[in-house]
Design an enzyme around this catalytic site. Structure first.
Site, short mmCIF file in Angstrom:
data_model
loop_
_atom_site.label_atom_id
_atom_site.label_comp_id
_atom_site.label_asym_id
_atom_site.label_seq_id
_atom_site.Cartn_x
_atom_site.Cartn_y
_atom_site.Cartn_z
N SER A 172 -2.93 -3.63 -3.53
CA SER A 172 -3.68 -3.35 -4.77
C SER A 172 -3.36 -1.96 -5.32
CB SER A 172 -5.18 -3.44 -4.51
OG SER A 172 -5.58 -4.77 -4.32
N GLN A 173 -3.54 -1.83 -6.61
CA GLN A 173 -3.43 -0.55 -7.30
C GLN A 173 -4.38 0.46 -6.64
OE1 GLN A 173 -4.44 -1.01 -11.41
NE2 GLN A 173 -4.43 1.18 -11.84
#
Length: 213
Positions: A64-65
């Site tokens: 994930s970011q």
């Protein structure tokens, strides 16, 4: 597996970016500043490890970011010693962030390839979850319920009742709900049958996979 001054400098810049984007929880920022994200990524992506973007990992999943990891963790309101159930171990990066914050982590992964990889890798880095489970995140892990916190790191088309049931009174569930686009949703358990629900904007996650066996 190097983590040198260059990487540490890049992490500091990432933390500065997260602060600019509104992350305020100092414990979250300190964990992001400590966990070597580049080691959780395939070697071809190492130069992008501290850019605030999601990247592909094995089994058609993503890491994930960093902003998303930080925001979900901030919404979780982690306290040292909290018993946390993580749905979707993935690369193990979010797991490491939670462990860095002093949580006791149980983590479930549906993809066998990722489960085996993250189990070996977290141990190699010295991160020791209480238990890693290969299984279906929709049903949670009732053997160790109730949990102080539950975090879902994939997009769920609906809120699994099993996860709400495994939350202790006063506990929080942070889950992105939706199909194409997800709304970050926080449920706080106020009583045996009472939940408070709050929403915190739109995100895009890979889908939470159901057990098809």
């Amino acid at each position: 597996m190097k983590d040198d001054f260059k990487h540490k400098g890049m992490r500091k810049k990432l933390v500065d970016t997260l602060i600019r984007k509104g992350i305020r929880d100092k414990a979250v920022l300190e964990a992001i500043n400590t966990v070597p994200r580049h080691l959780f990524m395939d070697s071809g992506f190492v130069s992008h490890a501290y850019v605030d973007k999601a990247f592909p990992i094995a089994a058609d999943q993503t890491i994930s970011q960093p902003y998303t990891v930080a925001r979900q963790t901030e919404l979780l309101e982690v306290k040292r010693g909290n018993k946390i159930l993580e749905i979707g171990t993935g690369s193990g990066y979010q797991t490491a962030v939670l462990l860095e914050m002093g949580a006791v982590v149980y983590s479930i992964e549906r993809q066998n390839e990722l489960f085996k990889k993250s189990r070996l890798f977290l141990s190699k880095l010295g991160y020791r979850p209480k238990k890693l489970i290969f299984g279906d995140g929709y049903v949670g892990y009732k053997e160790e319920a109730p949990y102080d916190r539950i975090i879902v790191t994939a997009g769920a088309p609906f809120v699994p009742k099993d996860l709400l049931a495994q939350l202790g009174v006063g506990g929080k569930l942070v889950i992105p709900v939706g199909t194409d686009v997800q709304v970050m949703t926080v449920f706080t358990r106020k009583g045996p049958k009472e939940f408070e629900k709050k929403e915190y904007g739109e995100y895009r996650f890979v889908p939470l996979l159901e057990d098809k066996n």
